[in-house]
Scaffold this motif. Structure first.
Motif, PDB file in Angstrom:
ATOM      1  N   ASN A 165       0.811  -1.224   0.000  1.00 30.26           N
ATOM      2  CA  ASN A 165       0.000   0.000   0.000  1.00 30.26           C
ATOM      3  C   ASN A 165       0.845   1.276   0.000  1.00 30.26           C
ATOM      4  O   ASN A 165       0.295   2.381  -0.127  1.00 30.26           O
ATOM      5  N   TYR A 166       2.149   1.141   0.165  1.00 31.52           N
ATOM      6  CA  TYR A 166       3.038   2.305   0.139  1.00 31.52           C
ATOM      7  C   TYR A 166       4.188   2.094  -0.860  1.00 31.52           C
ATOM      8  O   TYR A 166       5.174   2.826  -0.831  1.00 31.52           O
ATOM      9  N   ASN A 167       4.049   1.098  -1.715  1.00 27.07           N
ATOM     10  CA  ASN A 167       5.180   0.727  -2.573  1.00 27.07           C
ATOM     11  C   ASN A 167       4.943   1.013  -4.055  1.00 27.07           C
ATOM     12  O   ASN A 167       5.736   0.610  -4.889  1.00 27.07           O
ATOM     13  N   GLU A 168       3.853   1.715  -4.393  1.00 27.97           N
ATOM     14  CA  GLU A 168       3.630   2.127  -5.780  1.00 27.97           C
ATOM     15  C   GLU A 168       3.945   3.611  -5.893  1.00 27.97           C
ATOM     16  O   GLU A 168       3.101   4.476  -5.653  1.00 27.97           O
ATOM     17  N   LEU A 169       5.183   3.915  -6.255  1.00 27.22           N
ATOM     18  CA  LEU A 169       5.670   5.292  -6.253  1.00 27.22           C
ATOM     19  C   LEU A 169       5.129   6.058  -7.460  1.00 27.22           C
ATOM     20  O   LEU A 169       5.058   5.534  -8.562  1.00 27.22           O
ATOM     21  N   ASP A 170       4.754   7.313  -7.229  1.00 28.31           N
ATOM     22  CA  ASP A 170       4.050   8.099  -8.249  1.00 28.31           C
ATOM     23  C   ASP A 170       4.756   9.432  -8.504  1.00 28.31           C
ATOM     24  O   ASP A 170       4.375  10.474  -7.955  1.00 28.31           O
ATOM     25  N   PRO A 171       5.804   9.441  -9.348  1.00 27.80           N
ATOM     26  CA  PRO A 171       6.533  10.688  -9.614  1.00 27.80           C
ATOM     27  C   PRO A 171       5.696  11.725 -10.359  1.00 27.80           C
ATOM     28  O   PRO A 171       5.921  12.929 -10.218  1.00 27.80           O
ATOM     29  N   ILE A 172       4.736  11.279 -11.173  1.00 24.35           N
ATOM     30  CA  ILE A 172       3.895  12.236 -11.908  1.00 24.35           C
ATOM     31  C   ILE A 172       3.061  13.054 -10.930  1.00 24.35           C
ATOM     32  O   ILE A 172       2.896  14.272 -11.109  1.00 24.35           O
TER      33      ILE A 172
END
Length: 598
Positions: free
Chosen positions: A203-210
């Motif tokens: 739940n905290y491991n899908e990083l979203d740079p956009i």
């Protein structure tokens, strides 16, 4: 962002400062923090000071006067027309374009439209409460200022921390949704543009740079100009409304009434559980109340702007929910980009791009208005010195709170980078429902208690009836949360709430009449707001309450070690500095027996 501002902080330098610069007195300038010995002495006085802050209330004129601490005034450029568009821009975003699909699929089915009705009624009741306060106390602090006036310093701070959490989490959720629809627009899966970090927790491991990039762009826009933000919001909202109307008309043309069977696959519990989460879809209207300080005619513009935008928004939400579940069986609704995928499902693949574009426009508006609102909350909180006064500085050229805007959006970007939408939406709903409940309680206090007017007997009746209203609502919500099929306790708690509200109406005379605009049907309307907000809390999952408790614990630690002493020192200096007479009322810790108070 680097605009110079005149230094009026009392340091005597007379120099012009950069918008994001800082000086020693910008952080903890109060007497309690000037030496280590002073701080130790302040800590020893914590019990007495805490009693003082709990039992004292600010006054309307004091909240108006502390605007001077921002060194420059915000520009009064907004009308009711601006506020209606800001209201729609603040609200119509990720809540409808993402959570509708998630809740229809997993909690409510086609009856998700009823979930929106329940949430909409709760939001509308809160809108009325906010409007009366915003008209009479037109400052940037929104609900923080209202609670400080009616419920006191301590409750205002606890609410303030949750207000800031609400905005950070809400912005982070919308920013992540922005990425999902952007991917859909480019014909990718909604999660394709996120980076999967296997070493981090689930739940905290899908990083979203956009999402981070979007927050940076919004920050720049919010810093430059409030009126400029309003014009951009016009354009984005108009495009957004056009796309929404297209979804409704084209979607209904491809509808199938068979998809509405069964209508309530998860029963009443699913409807209310979805309502609690979908309250997220209405979060944002309170940001409009923070713009009261920049409104030309608050008595006229705020009621029209807030109530008008909420009516339009609720209507559109219900129509969109109906359209989605008529187009696609609820089991097949996509939880990430429901409307885009729905058009693909019915054979109109080209329409998914138009829908994605409209969703992006809408979420951009939500982020922009949220950025404007959250910065103004933090600005007013810092004016009271519960947060360092550096956050209260308003830029001389742009008339915007640069420091507060940058810091709040930096926090939003960090949360958006790591955290999934499901985690964010539940935690956001708890904070929001809690704050809206407190504002309704504050309105009852405002109408029924005026120091020096309300007798001790009527004050005690007021306290008793309000506690009974809140207690019966908590009991109802708790029973709803733990009992799946029971109903007997409702036959006790609901009549108690009705009797307590009737008792307040019949036995306690109102002590304050609104000067410009007032909530109708007091105490029934604010009492109903208290009840429904607390009831919806009973549908939130346990883990979200644990996160909420941890955050509140952190707020208490900060308050005891810093915020309490800073606000205490500031309050003692305010009466002379602001020249507004006695600015607080209550029972200070050092009060004599002859003093009366709240």
């Amino acid at each position: 962002m680097g605009t110079a501002v005149e230094d009026n902080s009392g340091t005597g330098t007379g120099m012009r400062r950069r918008g994001c610069s800082y000086q020693k007195n910008d952080f903890l300038p109060e007497e309690s923090f000037r030496t280590f010995g002073n701080y130790i002495n302040a800590l020893k006085q914590t019990p007495n000071r805490l009693v003082d802050r709990v039992l004292t209330r600010s006054k309307d004129q004091a909240e108006m006067a502390v605007k001077n601490r921002s060194q420059n005034e915000m520009k009064k450029t907004l009308t009711w027309w601006d506020l209606i568009w800001f209201g729609m821009g603040a609200v119509i975003g990720a809540g409808i374009f993402v959570l509708t699909g998630l809740e229809a699929k997993e909690e409510a089915g086609p009856a998700v439209v009823l979930s929106f009705v329940v949430s909409g009624v709760s939001a509308m009741l809160s809108v009325f409460c906010y409007t009366e306060f915003a008209v009479e106390i037109p400052v940037a602090g929104g609900s923080f200022a209202y609670l400080r006036v009616e419920l006191g310093d301590f409750m205002a701070f606890i609410a303030a921390g949750n207000i800031l959490l609400e905005y950070v989490i809400g912005g982070a959720a919308v920013a992540r949704s922005w990425t999902s629809y952007f991917a859909t627009l480019l014909n990718h899966h909604p999660s394709d543009f996120r980076i999967h970090a296997h070493a981090l927790a689930n739940n905290y491991n899908e990083l979203d740079p956009i999402a981070v990039g979007v927050c940076i762009c919004i920050c720049i826009l919010a810093v430059l100009s409030t009126k400029g933000s309003s014009r951009l919001n016009y354009i984005a909202s108009i495009v957004h409304i056009v796309v929404i109307l297209f979804i409704i008309i084209a979607g209904l043309a491809k509808s199938d009434t068979k998809n509405y069977t069964p209508f309530t696959p998860f029963g009443a519990r699913g409807i209310f559980k979805a309502s609690a989460v979908l309250f997220f879809a209405y979060v944002g209207f309170d940001a409009v109340s923070t713009m009261a300080e920049e409104t030309k005619d608050p008595a006229k513009d705020i009621p029209i702007g807030l109530v008008g935008s909420m009516i339009i928004t609720t209507t559109l939400y219900c129509l969109l929910a109906i359209t989605l579940c008529l187009m696609v069986p609820y089991q097949d609704v996509d939880p990430d980009a429901p409307f885009s995928v729905a058009f693909k499902h019915v054979g109109w693949s080209w329409a998914q791009y138009l829908v994605a574009l409209g969703a992006l426009k809408g979420m951009t508006s939500v982020l922009l208005v949220g950025a404007v609102g959250q910065a103004r909350y933090l600005t007013h909180i810092a004016r009271t010195h519960m947060m360092p006064p550096w956050f209260a500085i308003v830029d001389a050229k742009t008339g915007t709170p640069v420091n507060a805007t940058v810091v709040m959006l930096a926090a939003t970007a960090i949360i958006a980078f790591f955290t999934k939408l499901e985690i964010l939406s539940n935690l956001l709903s708890i904070s929001t429902l809690f704050i809206f409940m407190l504002v309704a309680v504050a309105l009852l206090v405002r109408r029924y208690y005026v120091s020096g007017v309300t007798t001790a007997a009527n004050r005690n009746k007021l306290i008793g009836f309000v506690l009974t209203i809140v207690g019966s609502a908590i009991a109802t919500a708790a029973y709803w949360g733990v009992s799946t099929n029971g109903w007997i306790l409702y036959c006790i708690t609901v009549p108690i709430w009705l009797l307590a509200t009737f008792g307040l109406w019949y036995f306690v005379p109102q002590a304050h009449n609104p000067r410009l605009w007032g909530v109708p049907f007091v105490p029934w309307l604010p009492s109903a707001s208290i009840f429904i907000n607390i009831f919806l809390l009973g549908s939130i999952d346990k883990d979200s309450f644990i996160r909420f408790a941890i955050w509140t614990g952190f707020l208490l630690l900060y308050y005891v070690f810093f915020g309490l002493h800073a606000s205490y020192d500031t309050a003692k200096e305010d009466e002379a500095e602001l020249k507004v007479g006695k600015i607080e009322e209550g029972i200070p810790a050092s009060a004599t027996k002859s003093e009366t108070g709240v």
